[in-house]
Design a protein around this motif. Structure first.
Motif, PDB file in Angstrom:
ATOM      1  N   HIS A  73       0.815  -1.206   0.000  1.00 61.61           N
ATOM      2  CA  HIS A  73       0.000   0.000   0.000  1.00 61.61           C
ATOM      3  C   HIS A  73       0.853   1.263   0.000  1.00 61.61           C
ATOM      4  O   HIS A  73       0.666   2.105  -0.865  1.00 61.61           O
ATOM      5  CB  HIS A  73      -1.088   0.071   1.060  1.00 61.61           C
TER       6      HIS A  73
ATOM      7  N   HIS B  11      -6.975  -2.827   3.753  1.00 61.41           N
ATOM      8  CA  HIS B  11      -8.136  -2.644   2.883  1.00 61.41           C
ATOM      9  C   HIS B  11      -8.023  -3.488   1.618  1.00 61.41           C
ATOM     10  O   HIS B  11      -8.964  -3.582   0.857  1.00 61.41           O
ATOM     11  CB  HIS B  11      -8.384  -1.160   2.554  1.00 61.41           C
ATOM     12  N   HIS B  12      -6.866  -4.083   1.417  1.00 68.18           N
ATOM     13  CA  HIS B  12      -6.730  -5.006   0.289  1.00 68.18           C
ATOM     14  C   HIS B  12      -7.182  -6.406   0.669  1.00 68.18           C
ATOM     15  O   HIS B  12      -7.136  -7.308  -0.154  1.00 68.18           O
ATOM     16  CB  HIS B  12      -5.273  -5.069  -0.167  1.00 68.18           C
TER      17      HIS B  12
HETATM   18 CU   LIG Z   1      -4.012   0.114  -0.705  1.00 66.74          CU
END
Ligand SMILES: [Cu+2]
Ligand code: HEM
Lengths: 207, 891
Positions: free
Chosen positions: B318, B367-368
């Motif tokens: 991220h 969030h992945h």
């Molecule tokens: Cu991300």
């Protein structure tokens, strides 16, 4: 197309300082950042270790080997080893202090003691590997254990190489009380390696 | 082949052979069976081959010499700079050379990845199998993504930042030039390992390489893991270098709040690289150990944990998204400020929002993993942080828009890409908010909606910004201008191609087409076909780009120092800059974006010591000034003076006369030029017959000035504005056109601040006579000057009596008539009726106006009397007498 006030730009020549600012030493800043990056590498391995440690549901800790026996780590011996490694940080610090006081002999003595202590640490560590009774392939736990200690051992080895190069330079009288950036960078690195070990010892061996 | 390449290849081969030997020996010693284990051999051979190559090309020579205890000089510049293009292919420690090497290398990988993408799209053009089977498709997809991410989007900022950052900071090079060279040479090793996997069976676990999929598969997967390590090492080394440079090598006066935003962006990005990249290294070590050493990190029934991989991987990947985007944000900030010619809006907010993005970027990784089966309590906190991170991103977006607001926008190629970025990235950012919301993402995960989102973000945030940077700094780096027409083609094809290729993917994903599949439901046939056509447009656009680069390098126009009129330091040195950038370290004296602020300076660049003084460029860019009624007005003159203070422009006046009197226009133009000359401003001009829009539009088109300034009276009273002249000139010429409004009284008044000589005309009865106006006009035509007409009246007593008032009134009327007659033909004149006779009035008047010349004009012999008084009062000032003959109105 362009002129200076009245003249064409002259071919430029390298200037000694490269414009570096005095005060903040780029090499040491670089070494500190590199250490920051190394800290994060160990952090990623510790993350893996803790996932494995707390991911194993309804199992005892330490987990059981393939043969049903629990993994056992030689806490006492490694504790002594830890003291040796931590001590080597102080001998290095003492050597540097000698240099700053203008005592080159003291630096050489300090470096020798540090290198010997670091070497001892590695030998004891290898000896431990040989007598542990489990291999990296045993279970996830043993893989994590060997990975963490192995990475650390490799860092000790790199630190030893750096310090021996410094020692060689010290014999050639390359360091002075005010000019010894490579030595300072090397000692930052060595202290880092020691601190990581203390953490590792506490998190993997003790708790 | 050069010595270095021969040495590199030999030592790479030696490294590989050594690895084979080592593996066989060790396996034999430990009694492992079989001796040949593809994964192990690939790992060790890749590692030693890579290191061998780096040694052979010369990356370690200096340090090895040092380690051996031989003397070395840190000021050894034997590998600095290039004298011909072949030297770009060997090791170099000059940041400018490394910057170009970086760009060429990463663009090469972008092309490789792009070819994969076109193959993917060809396969997906229709349902069923077209050119590859499922296995090969996985390989193509993984290779495409891997090349694009690890050896294009992540490292490419190292190219641009390497080139411009040290110059922007006023440094002669990076802090560690040799480490810099090493960082670069890691890249070809990494890319080679990825590409080499084609021969060992392509890795097929996509760029995310999740176990347990990544624990299976061919030795290609091992090469992937190794390649990522090399790319990571490259990133970390460059990042440390950038940070050390920013921290220790800023020129005097370059406080952190005077750094260009690109420096901020590079700094924050580098912090992310230094602290996040080790996590992907860790994750790849673990999968590699599982594959090569037989550990059980990801084998659940041995106590391993596959979710753990995803956590570690995304804790890097991220932040890596911001590693790919933040440098682009920096580039866009530079470009928008320069091409909108306004100070960057919210400079500090820009800097702080980048820091905020950097910090928050470490707190959103999961969030992945909303659908991965991770600990459920993590979902909501990660959703919240993800939404929060949209705030600083929004701050940046609004700041760019606010910078554009009422700017003087120049739609040159770099600016086009910046606009394309704003549009494309906005869409990507908005779809990102959907992905960050748990209930939405549960629907969207692993569909083409994700593919659409990621390409909008990466195309907008990485590809567009990098092209903006390339178009912006290409003239600086190469000394050649790119062909503007081809550049525009490249942009528009890419922009339209991007939208055609990726926009429909949103819909496709919402309808449920999964990502990473080689075949799909026939109901998606049409939409996929369209996307494939769009992707071919992108391919063609890229060919145009490279064609443009090649022909511009060979026969492009030479680039001036500062083609875009930027303010940062790299524009204050030649194109390309000299070997060590600056002969003398510059002194920074102000902020970097003070466009339009008179007399503001960013830095002073000194000439070499033996010459002294400052280094300046004296190429001036033409600005076309279109005016007629407003010529000579104080407003226009002031505007030109303040622009001239930049030291960058020359001014060309164009006076379209339309139906007006040409002679008048000529006279006013002559006055204006004379006034400007008085201020030391070199201006030229011509009067043109014809209508303003055609004349100015065509002149702009053919002359290609940097900007057109149209000066008019206020819209209500301007004939030009009634025809919408400014917009129509902008359209017709294609040149940025701005509007200067001049008040009506200003346009007719005598220009106050002016160095024109002032002639005082002394006349009584002659005032109002046509002959007087004719004399003044003739004088004016001979040499532009300003005139003051003094009319000293010998009034009968009492002065407040009606007789005196009448005389005064008549004199005033005659004076007005003369002045109007003169002003309407473009003469600079004012007048005054005085209540005293010549003997008393003239000393006062001369004292007040300090004329350079006095002209006494009389009718019927009264001149002599006036001249007596004038001579008495004049002192040093020359006095001239003209006799005008018959008095006014005495026919
Ligand atoms: Cu991300
Ligand atoms: C000609 C331009 C491009 C085209 C036509 C294209 C096309 C595609 C397609 C169709 C996929 C999805 C394949 C699938 O899910 O089966 C894909 C995946 C991907 N692309 Fe591109 N791409 C292009 C440029 C780029 C660029 C410039 C980047 C990054 C800088 C990029 C990064 C990725 C990544 C990371 C994936 C993997 C997504 C995943 O993991 O599912 N692509 N590309």
């Amino acid at each position: 197309m362009a002129t200076t006030t009245g003249h064409a730009p002259a071919p430029s020549h390298g200037q000694d300082t490269h414009g570096k600012k005095h005060g903040l030493n780029a090499e040491l800043v670089g070494m500190l950042l590199f250490i920051g990056s190394e800290v994060m590498l160990f952090a990623s391995l510790f993350t893996a270790y803790f996932f494995i440690r707390y991911g194993v549901s309804n199992e005892v800790w330490p987990p059981l080997k393939q043969d049903g026996e629990p993994f056992e780590l030689p806490v006492m011996l490694t504790g002594i080893n830890t003291l040796i490694l931590v001590g080597s940080s102080f001998t290095l610090w003492w050597g540097e202090r000698c240099l700053k006081a203008g005592d080159r002999k003291g630096l050489i003595r300090g470096l020798w003691v540090t290198i010997l202590m670091g070497g001892t640490f590695l030998i004891i560590q290898f000896n431990e590997y040989a007598h542990l009774g489990f291999t990296p392939q045993d279970r996830a736990f043993s893989g994590a254990f060997y990975t963490l200690t192995g990475f650390h051992g490799a860092h000790v080895a790199v630190g030893l190489i750096i310090l021996s190069m410094c020692l060689r330079r010290a014999y050639k009288n390359d360091f002075t009380a005010t000019q010894h950036t490579p030595l300072a960078a090397g000692s930052y690195y060595w202290h880092f390696v020691d601190i990581v070990w203390v953490l590792l010892f506490l998190l993997v061996y003790v708790i | 082949m050069s010595f270095w390449w021969r040495r590199a290849i030999v030592s790479a081969v030696v490294g590989v052979l050594f690895a084979f030997l080592l593996v066989f020996m060790l396996r034999a010693i430990f009694g492992l069976d079989p001796l040949w284990q593809g994964n192990v051999v690939a790992t060790v051979a890749g590692l030693f081959g890579g290191l061998g190559f780096l040694y052979g090309i010369g990356c370690f020579d200096y340090w090895l010499t040092w380690a051996k205890g031989r003397p070395v000089s840190s000021e050894d510049h034997s590998f600095h700079g290039v004298s011909n293009w072949k030297q770009y292919f060997r090791i170099n420690t000059d940041h400018k050379v490394i910057g170009i090497q970086y760009m060429a290398m990463t663009l090469f990988f972008m092309v490789c990845g792009g070819i994969m993408a076109l193959l993917i799209r060809t396969e997906l053009a229709a349902p069923g199998q077209q050119i590859v089977d499922g296995q090969a498709y996985n390989g193509l997809l993984s290779m495409h993504a891997t090349l694009m991410i690890f050896v294009f989007a992540v490292p490419v900022f190292g190219g641009i930042a390497n080139y411009v950052l040290p110059i922007m900071l006023g440094a002669k090079d990076m802090a560690f030039p040799r480490l810099n060279a090493l960082s670069f040479w890691f890249l070809p090793v990494s890319g080679f390992l990825f590409l080499a996997s084609t021969f060992t069976g392509m890795f097929g676990a996509a760029w995310t390489a999740y176990p347990p999929l990544a624990s299976q598969g061919t030795a290609g997967q091992t090469l992937f893991e190794l390649g990522v390590q090399f790319a990571g090492a490259s990133s970390i080394a460059t990042a440390i270098n950038f940070l050390a440079t920013i921290i220790t090598m800023r020129a005097p006066g370059m406080t952190i709040w005077r750094m260009p935003i690109l420096a901020w962006a590079t700094g924050v990005t580098s912090v992310l690289v230094v602290f996040a990249t080790p996590f992907i290294a860790g994750s790849q070590f673990l999968t590699m150990f599982d594959r090569v050493m037989g550990t059980h990190f990801f084998v659940p029934d041995q106590g391993g944990d596959v979710i753990m991989y995803q956590h570690i991987f995304w804790f890097y990947s991220h932040p890596a998204v911001y590693i790919m985007l933040l440098p682009g944000f920096g580039i866009i900030s530079e470009v928008i400020a320069t091409f909108a010619r306004k100070p960057l809006f919210g400079y500090r907010a820009m800097a702080f929002s980048m820091v905020a993005i950097g910090v928050l970027g470490f707190g959103v990784w999961a969030h992945h993993m909303f659908v991965s089966g991770m600990a459920a309590w993590l979902r909501v906190p990660m959703m919240i942080t993800t939404i929060i991170i949209a705030v600083p991103t929004g701050v940046k977006m609004w700041s760019w828009l606010a910078t554009l607001w009422r700017g003087k926008i120049h739609m040159k190629a770099p600016m086009l890409w910046a606009m394309g970025f704003l549009f494309t990235f906005l869409i990507g950012g908005l779809s990102g908010v959907f992905n960050g919301i748990v209930p939405a993402d549960i629907q969207l995960s692993d569909t083409y909606f994700i593919t659409a989102h990621l390409h909008y973000v990466l195309y907008g945030g990485s590809v567009y910004t990098i092209f903006a940077g390339i178009y912006y700094w290409f003239p600086k780096a190469t000394g050649k201008m790119l062909n503007e027409r081809l550049s525009q083609w490249h942009f528009w094809l890419t922009f339209i191609g991007t939208q055609i290729t990726f926009m429909p993917m949103h819909w496709q994903g919402l309808q449920g087409m999964p990502r990473r599949v080689a075949d799909y439901d026939p109901r998606f046939a049409m939409i996929n076909g369209i996307e494939t056509i769009g992707s071919y447009m992108l391919g063609i656009a890229t060919i145009i780009f490279f064609y443009n680069v090649v022909i511009s390098l060979r026969k492009g126009d030479p680039a001036p120092w500062n083609p875009w009129r930027g303010r940062t330091l790299e524009w204050m040195v030649s194109s390309p800059p000299p070997l060590f950038n600056f002969d003398v370290i510059p002194q920074v004296v102000g902020g970097p974006y003070q466009y339009g602020i008179p007399d503001a300076r960013h830095a002073v660049v000194f000439a070499p010591e033996q010459f002294g003084g400052e280094l300046t460029e004296d190429t001036r860019y033409p600005v076309l000034v279109v005016a007629n009624d407003t010529l000579t007005s104080q407003g226009l003159i002031d505007e030109i003076r303040s622009r001239n203070a930049d030291g960058l422009w020359s001014f060309e006046f164009l006076v379209p006369v339309g139906d007006d009197d040409r002679a008048v226009a000529e006279r006013r133009l002559a006055t204006t030029l004379a006034i400007l000359a008085g201020f030391g401003i070199a201006a030229t001009g011509r009067v043109a017959d014809g209508e303003v829009i055609t004349v100015a539009g065509d002149e702009g088109k053919s002359r290609q000035p940097y900007e057109i300034l149209v000066a008019t009276l206020p819209t209500a009273s301007s004939a030009w504005m009634r025809q919408d002249a400014v917009d129509r000139i902008r359209k017709r010429s294609g040149i940025a056109t701005s509007h200067i409004v001049v008040r009506g009284d200003d346009a007719r008044a005598l220009t106050a601040a002016s160095a024109l000589p002032l002639t005082m005309i002394v006349a009584t009865d002659a005032v109002g006579a046509d002959a007087l106006a004719a004399v003044v006009m003739a004088r004016f035509d001979a040499q532009p000057a300003r005139f003051t007409i003094i009319c000293p009246l010998d009034l009968p007593q009492p002065r407040w009596g009606s007789e005196s008032s009448e005389i005064r009134r008549q004199a005033g009327e005659r004076m007005t008539a003369t002045i109007n007659a003169l002003v309407s033909v473009g003469v600079q004149v004012q007048g005054e009726v005085m209540d005293d006779g010549p003997a008393d009035a003239l000393p006062l008047a001369i004292d007040a106006f300090t004329p350079t010349q006095i002209l006494v004009a009389g009718v019927n012999g009264e001149a002599a009397a006036l001249a007596g008084a004038a001579n008495a009062a004049a002192g040093e000032t020359p006095v001239e007498i003209v006799n005008l003959g018959a008095p006014a109105g005495s026919e």
